[in-house]
Write an enzyme that holds these catalytic residues in place. Structure first.
Site, PDB file in Angstrom:
ATOM      1  CG  ASP A  12      46.596  58.954  64.482  1.00 56.70           C
ATOM      2  OD1 ASP A  12      45.809  59.458  65.304  1.00 56.70           O
ATOM      3  OD2 ASP A  12      47.814  58.774  64.726  1.00 56.70           O
ATOM      4  CB  ALA A  32      46.794  65.574  63.623  1.00 53.04           C
ATOM      5  CB  THR A  82      48.557  67.284  73.098  1.00 52.19           C
ATOM      6  OG1 THR A  82      48.760  65.979  73.649  1.00 52.19           O
ATOM      7  CG2 THR A  82      47.839  67.198  71.776  1.00 52.19           C
ATOM      8  CB  THR A 129      44.789  74.091  73.849  1.00 50.47           C
ATOM      9  OG1 THR A 129      45.035  74.241  75.248  1.00 50.47           O
ATOM     10  CG2 THR A 129      45.933  74.760  73.112  1.00 50.47           C
ATOM     11  CG  ASP A 130      42.353  76.104  78.463  1.00 57.67           C
ATOM     12  OD1 ASP A 130      43.388  75.451  78.194  1.00 57.67           O
ATOM     13  OD2 ASP A 130      41.720  75.956  79.526  1.00 57.67           O
ATOM     14  CD  GLU A 131      48.318  74.178  78.057  1.00 58.28           C
ATOM     15  OE1 GLU A 131      49.472  74.535  77.788  1.00 58.28           O
ATOM     16  OE2 GLU A 131      48.049  73.094  78.597  1.00 58.28           O
ATOM     17  CE1 TYR A 167      49.545  71.386  72.692  1.00 60.74           C
ATOM     18  CE2 TYR A 167      49.076  72.469  74.788  1.00 60.74           C
ATOM     19  CZ  TYR A 167      48.640  71.807  73.653  1.00 60.74           C
ATOM     20  OH  TYR A 167      47.307  71.576  73.473  1.00 60.74           O
ATOM     21  CE  LYS A 171      46.465  72.799  69.274  1.00 56.90           C
ATOM     22  NZ  LYS A 171      46.025  71.840  68.207  1.00 56.90           N
ATOM     23  CG  ASN A 177      43.797  71.089  81.734  1.00 60.83           C
ATOM     24  OD1 ASN A 177      43.874  72.278  81.441  1.00 60.83           O
ATOM     25  ND2 ASN A 177      44.852  70.352  82.045  1.00 60.83           N
ATOM     26  CG  ASN A 182      47.194  70.695  89.373  1.00 61.18           C
ATOM     27  OD1 ASN A 182      46.190  70.740  88.671  1.00 61.18           O
ATOM     28  ND2 ASN A 182      48.357  71.206  88.998  1.00 61.18           N
ATOM     29  N   GLY A 235      58.327  77.257  83.732  1.00 57.13           N
ATOM     30  CA  GLY A 235      57.320  78.123  83.087  1.00 57.13           C
ATOM     31  C   GLY A 235      55.887  77.682  83.331  1.00 57.13           C
ATOM     32  CG  HIS A 236      53.329  74.649  86.275  1.00 54.36           C
ATOM     33  ND1 HIS A 236      53.365  73.765  87.321  1.00 54.36           N
ATOM     34  CD2 HIS A 236      52.153  74.435  85.650  1.00 54.36           C
ATOM     35  CE1 HIS A 236      52.254  73.052  87.332  1.00 54.36           C
ATOM     36  NE2 HIS A 236      51.493  73.453  86.327  1.00 54.36           N
TER      37      HIS A 236
END
Ligand code: DAU
Length: 342
Positions: free
Chosen positions: A32, A81, A84, A124-126, A148, A152, A177, A247, A273-274
């Site tokens: 790390d 690593a 994020t 990530t699912d993003e 981000y 990824k 998440n 949320n 850009g949310h």
């Protein structure tokens, strides 16, 4: 197996290190870089553990990565690593490209040259982008929309290319998440829990109706371990909690468990850009024998309780570098924000 976990001092990484050691089946080396969210307090109980080694290093440093792989005769690599946090990627995109793309590439190539048996990329699912309807499957095309998620996605594609090109046995997990104890309090749930404990406002972006699929960290790590042990080389596995929530609903649940008023919620200027919604189809991993065990209500209740009883852990973080970041990210937004119900 002798496993190298990178980013093992972070949130998901530290839970994974504990899990692999508890299984009794692995020796674990944790590499790390200890940047802002890497925290050795998360691993304090492992001091002196016979099957655990910590190395302070960066995945971008090929020479060090090479000697760790060789000296510890590493058989499997799990790459946790990463930079994020979406909001930070908007402030400083370059560091995301460096760690999440270049660092992944360095680790991957050194692992291939060292003859590692399995390389698991924690993603990530993003990477699927905002999904207004339905659920993303592993073969869907990628449509990342933030620095981000774009970084990824770049890392994922590089990893997958090593299966096609070299038949190097890679695996990719794409988690939804994740929440739980030890999460750096820049993320939605720990930020809202710790702010509420301190009677500080909860900065809810936009209309608060964005949707995420919440996954308990123990379930996420069980999914990663399951893929490590049973996944098909070259395959991608979605790992989701099956708990899709707005949320605003999550914020209200946190306040409910803490006995705090809804007036703490502030509607603030949205994230640029949310992404409106993430949702993944996890039937491939379920078919392999994994399923999430933690219900959302129980997971949030125990998480809230953890932050309530571990104030020293997060107060140390919130009084450091975090303060500058928080003021830059939220200072003006909170001044201009609107209270819930007003
Ligand atoms: O989907 C998996 C991803 O989930 C991970 O790959 C990322 O590392 C992780 O950060 C997370 O991304 P999100 O952007 O969804 O997480 P975050 O905790 O930043 O925000 C969750 C939701 O809450 C999102 O709709 C934005 C909103 N939010 C977040 C913060 C920090 C707020 O309304 N206010 C806030 O202050």
């Amino acid at each position: 197996m002798r496993v190298l976990v990178t980013g093992g001092a972070g949130f998901i990484g530290s839970h994974l290190v504990h899990r692999l050691l508890a299984s009794g089946q692995h020796d674990v080396v944790n590499l790390d870089a200890l940047r802002y969210s890497g925290n050795l307090d998360n691993l304090a109980d492992l001091t002196g553990h016979a099957r655990y080694t910590f190395v302070h290093a960066d995945i971008c440093d090929a020479t060090t990565v090479r000697s760790i792989l060789r000296d510890h005769r590493v058989e499997a690599v799990i790459n946790c690593a990463a930079e994020t946090h979406v909001d930070r990627s908007i402030l400083d995109p370059g560091s995301f490209a460096k760690t999440d793309v270049v660092g992944t590439g360095v680790l991957l190539e050194e692992s291939r040259q060292a003859g590692v048996h399995r390389f698991l990329q924690v993603s990530t699912d993003e990477v699927y982008g905002s999904v207004e309807i339905g659920h993303s499957k592993e073969e869907d095309s990628l449509a990342p929309r933030s620095p981000y998620s774009a970084s990824k996605a770049g890392g994922d594609l590089l990893v997958l290319s090593y299966w096609t090109t070299y038949h190097f046995p890679v695996l990719v997990t794409r988690g939804s998440n994740t929440y739980g104890p030890n999460q750096y309090p820049e993320k939605f749930i720990p930020l809202f829990v710790t702010n509420a404990i301190d009677d500080q406002p909860l900065p809810l972006y936009g209309d608060g109706r964005y949707r995420r699929d919440w996954l308990a960290v123990d379930d996420h790590c069980a999914g990663i371990e399951h893929v490590l042990n049973h996944g098909q080389p070259g395959a991608i596995y979605n790992v989701g909690g099956g708990n899709e929530k707005e949320n605003l609903t999550v914020a209200e649940l946190i306040l409910h468990y803490l006995g705090k008023p809804k007036s703490l919620i502030r509607f603030v200027t949205d994230r640029p850009g949310h992404d409106r919604r993430y949702a993944i189809d996890c039937s491939r991993l379920r078919g392999l024998g994994w399923q999430p065990k933690v219900s959302f209500e129980e997971g949030i209740r125990t998480t809230v309780e953890w932050y309530r009883t571990h104030e020293a852990w997060w107060k140390k973080i919130k009084s450091g570098e975090f303060r500058t970041y928080y003021d830059e990210m939220y200072g003006r937004r909170l001044q201009e924000g609107r209270a819930c119900g007003s």
